[in-house]
Scaffold this motif. Structure first.
Motif, short mmCIF file in Angstrom:
data_model
loop_
_atom_site.label_atom_id
_atom_site.label_comp_id
_atom_site.label_asym_id
_atom_site.label_seq_id
_atom_site.Cartn_x
_atom_site.Cartn_y
_atom_site.Cartn_z
N HIS A 517 -16.58 26.22 -22.89
CA HIS A 517 -17.20 25.08 -23.56
C HIS A 517 -18.68 24.95 -23.24
O HIS A 517 -19.36 24.09 -23.82
N LEU A 518 -19.18 25.78 -22.33
CA LEU A 518 -20.54 25.58 -21.82
C LEU A 518 -21.57 25.66 -22.94
O LEU A 518 -22.54 24.90 -22.96
N LYS A 519 -21.37 26.57 -23.87
CA LYS A 519 -22.35 26.76 -24.94
C LYS A 519 -22.49 25.52 -25.81
O LYS A 519 -23.57 25.23 -26.34
N SER A 520 -21.37 24.78 -25.98
CA SER A 520 -21.38 23.63 -26.89
C SER A 520 -21.72 22.32 -26.21
O SER A 520 -21.83 21.29 -26.89
N LEU A 521 -21.87 22.32 -24.89
CA LEU A 521 -22.16 21.09 -24.17
C LEU A 521 -23.67 20.96 -23.94
O LEU A 521 -24.34 21.94 -23.63
N PRO A 522 -24.21 19.75 -24.06
CA PRO A 522 -25.65 19.53 -23.87
C PRO A 522 -26.02 19.47 -22.39
O PRO A 522 -26.35 18.43 -21.84
N VAL A 523 -25.95 20.64 -21.74
CA VAL A 523 -26.16 20.72 -20.29
C VAL A 523 -27.50 21.39 -20.01
O VAL A 523 -27.91 22.32 -20.71
N ASP A 524 -28.20 20.92 -18.97
CA ASP A 524 -29.49 21.49 -18.58
C ASP A 524 -29.39 22.40 -17.37
O ASP A 524 -30.16 23.35 -17.24
N THR A 525 -28.46 22.07 -16.44
CA THR A 525 -28.42 22.77 -15.16
C THR A 525 -26.99 22.96 -14.70
O THR A 525 -26.12 22.12 -14.99
N VAL A 526 -26.73 24.06 -14.00
CA VAL A 526 -25.47 24.23 -13.30
C VAL A 526 -25.78 24.33 -11.81
O VAL A 526 -26.79 24.91 -11.41
N LYS A 527 -24.90 23.71 -11.00
CA LYS A 527 -25.07 23.74 -9.55
C LYS A 527 -23.93 24.57 -8.95
O LYS A 527 -22.76 24.23 -9.11
N ILE A 528 -24.29 25.65 -8.29
CA ILE A 528 -23.29 26.56 -7.72
C ILE A 528 -22.60 25.86 -6.56
O ILE A 528 -23.25 25.38 -5.63
N ASP A 529 -21.27 25.83 -6.59
CA ASP A 529 -20.51 25.15 -5.55
C ASP A 529 -20.76 25.78 -4.18
O ASP A 529 -20.89 27.01 -4.05
N LYS A 530 -20.83 24.92 -3.18
CA LYS A 530 -21.17 25.38 -1.82
C LYS A 530 -20.17 26.37 -1.26
O LYS A 530 -20.49 27.14 -0.34
N SER A 531 -18.92 26.36 -1.78
CA SER A 531 -17.91 27.29 -1.25
C SER A 531 -18.29 28.74 -1.52
O SER A 531 -17.84 29.65 -0.81
N PHE A 532 -19.17 29.00 -2.53
CA PHE A 532 -19.61 30.37 -2.83
C PHE A 532 -20.94 30.70 -2.16
O PHE A 532 -21.36 31.86 -2.16
N VAL A 533 -21.59 29.68 -1.61
CA VAL A 533 -22.92 29.87 -1.03
C VAL A 533 -22.86 30.03 0.48
O VAL A 533 -23.67 30.75 1.07
N ARG A 534 -21.88 29.39 1.10
CA ARG A 534 -21.84 29.29 2.55
C ARG A 534 -21.88 30.66 3.23
O ARG A 534 -22.52 30.82 4.27
N GLU A 535 -21.22 31.67 2.67
CA GLU A 535 -21.14 32.99 3.32
C GLU A 535 -21.93 34.05 2.58
O GLU A 535 -21.69 35.25 2.75
#
Length: 617
Positions: A517-535
């Motif tokens: 649905h991302l293409k059809s939603l009026p979104v400006d930014t995505v925030k990467i969840d911390k569970s993928f960033v921590r390591e």
């Protein structure tokens, strides 16, 4: 004689007035002893008729038989099997006299253990209530005895007095039954349950006392779909299955609604209680046919153990209630056992629930701000408003402590409005001083706000009130929240974009559920969840996911922010893969308002690391 008989009847009436269900047999036996002596007979008995099973039930006799076999052949006599003389007592309305008649060997054996009784005579006075014969009062003489009419009249009056006692006891028992049993299901009610537990928890009893608290999951759906009558029928079936699947000595009570309690008579440890709970869950999940629909509901079970001389009934039920709430909070169809840790968590939650409304109104809530930093330059790009509760005894509470409670008691919308308005007011004040003019304020949106009518209008009003441009504010919505109701989310997000604010998808990547649905939603930014960033930097799998999210954001022309940056290797890895915007304790911890204003005024932080050139696309 008549005067003497009147005194006998009066004496019987006086004694019966003091009789009740608990002592009726004892009082009746004393009266029979007096009547045997007065009328000079050998045996007297009082029997009640049970018209449902067409039998006569022995209540009292005098003198007591020296030997009563087990089972007692005289206790229950079915009229179909009785001799013709005894059958008369089923419906007789007037005293009957039988004289003399040869005694059977069985009767002599029962009464005297065998003896030389040549014949007997008997007078039988019926107990009559309205049009129904409810019993018989009998007098036996070994040998012949002539009964005068005055005596028979007295026996008739005495029979009437016993019938009145019988009716009064039945009424008392009915009232007691109604006072102790649930109207809908016939199992015990809360009052009887508490009385039972208080007795079991007395200091002279053994323990522990085990309680299983059962709560049907989502019975409301049955009521909403088929009506409350169908829900009541489902509850009756539930109660009947509890009766058939528990031991005869288990007490079953309904507390109200779809809540039941089972109290085994024998002590159980938690392992045995959980096993019983699992058996009950299995039986209660079987389908029920109601109005042509095959229905089933799961059951949550809370287990608690009470200790005699220590716990009260209310203590034990409270513990079991806390345990079943824990089971339901875990998704239902679970079994939870009370523990002290659970008690502490429950007390904390109750504290939060009781005081949260007042806290929103009183000003005990504060905002802290988590800066968003460019990991290549150290520039301060944005800040995220985070609500805190300055609790008078528990200190500073983070959102995880009270947001869930706010949602459960319908305060999430009010709390969200407070956060947005307070954050915009403070951000507007900073900007009026020339601070943070190129920065963005990020504010989290709750599920309740997203579906609330007029939410976009409210946001627009707040922006105008504090003279903020829409592009200076970004509303953050979790990925799971978007996909719960994608159509409603799409409508609300479009309305928010019309107001001019930015939209970010928070916790992105936790399920990839929003990708389609991302293409059809009026979104400006995505925030990467911390569970993928921590390591990052040490976990190849996380790196693959982060790279995919970055590539996806670039493909859709979206900004990307990494959450939870706590290590230098994570920061360097993000920079190398063209994700420059980040939040996390490596860069800055959440700051109070004054400190955030000062950081905006400074404009940047000193990075504790250097980064390499980005990897080419």
């Amino acid at each position: 004689m008549t005067r003497s008989l009147d005194l006998v009847v009066t004496a019987v009436a006086t004694q019966l007035m003091a009789a009740n269900a608990a002592n009726a047999a004892e009082v009746s036996e004393r009266i029979l002893a007096d009547l045997v002596a007065y009328f000079d007979v050998d045996v007297s008995f009082l029997r009640h008729n049970d018209h449902e099973i067409h039998a006569s039930i022995l209540v009292a006799e005098w003198p007591p038989r020296p030997f009563v076999p087990d089972p007692d052949p005289l206790r229950v006599i079915y009229f179909a099997d009785a001799d013709p003389v005894f059958k008369i007592s089923e419906h007789s309305k007037k005293p009957q006299v039988f004289r003399p008649e040869p005694a059977t060997d069985e009767y002599r054996q029962t009464i005297e253990g065998g003896g030389g009784v040549p014949d007997i005579s008997m007078a039988a006075a019926p107990l009559v209530s309205g049009d129904v014969t409810t019993g018989v009062l009998g007098f036996v003489k070994f040998g012949d005895r002539e009964w005068l009419q005055a005596e028979l009249n007295a026996l008739e009056a005495i029979g009437s007095l016993f019938a009145q006692l019988q009716g009064r006891i039945l009424a008392e028992e009915q009232l007691r039954y109604l006072a102790e049993h649930d109207d809908l299901t016939g199992v015990y009610n809360r009052r009887a349950l508490v009385a039972h537990l208080e007795e079991r928890l007395g200091p002279d009893h053994s323990g522990p006392v085990t309680v299983l608290f059962l709560d049907l999951d989502r019975l409301k759906a049955v009521n909403d779909y088929l009506g409350h009558n169908a829900g009541d029928r489902f509850i009756r079936v539930f109660a009947e299955r509890l009766r058939t699947k528990t031991a005869d000595d288990c007490l079953i009570a309904r507390l109200g609604g779809d809540e039941f309690v089972v109290v085994p008579d024998s002590s159980m440890d938690t392992t045995e209680a959980e096993a019983l709970g699992q058996r009950l869950q299995s039986a209660l999940r079987e389908r029920v046919s109601i109005d042509g629909e095959m229905l089933t509901r799961t059951v949550s079970v809370g287990v608690a153990l009470g200790h005699p001389g220590v716990d009260s009934a209310s203590d034990l039920l409270r513990k079991a209630d806390q345990a079943v709430l824990e089971a339901k909070d875990a998704g239902g169809n679970k079994i939870a056992v009370f523990s002290e840790d659970l008690s502490i968590r429950t007390a904390f939650r109750n504290d939060i629930e009781l005081h949260l409304q007042g806290v929103i109104e009183s000003g005990a809530l504060v905002l802290h701000y988590l800066p968003e930093i460019d990991v290549c330059t150290g520039d301060v790009l944005a800040t995220e408003a985070l609500v805190r509760w300055q609790h008078p005894t528990r200190g500073l509470l983070f959102p995880d402590s009270f947001i869930g409670v706010a949602e459960s008691i319908n305060l999430a919308g009010e709390l969200g409005r407070w956060v947005m308005r307070t954050a915009c007011a403070e951000f507007g004040r900073w900007r009026s001083k020339g601070v943070g003019l190129n920065a963005v304020l990020r504010v989290n949106v709750s599920p309740v706000q997203l579906v609330a009518e007029g939410f976009a209008d409210t946001v627009g009003e707040i922006l105008r009130e504090f003279d903020l441009s829409g592009d200076s504010v970004c509303l953050e919505i979790t990925e799971s929240l978007v996909v719960q109701d994608i159509e409603t989310a799409r409508i609300t997000l479009a309305a928010l974009k019309a107001v001019g604010v930015q939209i970010a998808i928070d916790d992105f990547g936790t399920g990839y559920s929003v990708l389609s649905h991302l293409k059809s939603l009026p979104v400006d930014t995505v925030k990467i969840d911390k569970s993928f960033v921590r390591e990052l930097g040490s976990n190849a799998g996380d790196l693959a996911i982060v790279r995919a999210i970055i590539a996806l954001a670039e493909a859709f022309g979206l900004g990307v922010v990494a959450e939870g940056v706590e290590t230098v290797s994570a920061a360097r890895t993000l920079a190398e893969h063209r994700c420059h915007r980040a939040q996390g304790y490596l860069l800055s911890r959440p700051l109070e308002g004054a400190a955030m204003e000062a950081l905006f005024a400074k404009g940047r932080i000193d990075l504790p690391f250097e980064v390499a050139a980005p990897v080419s696309g």
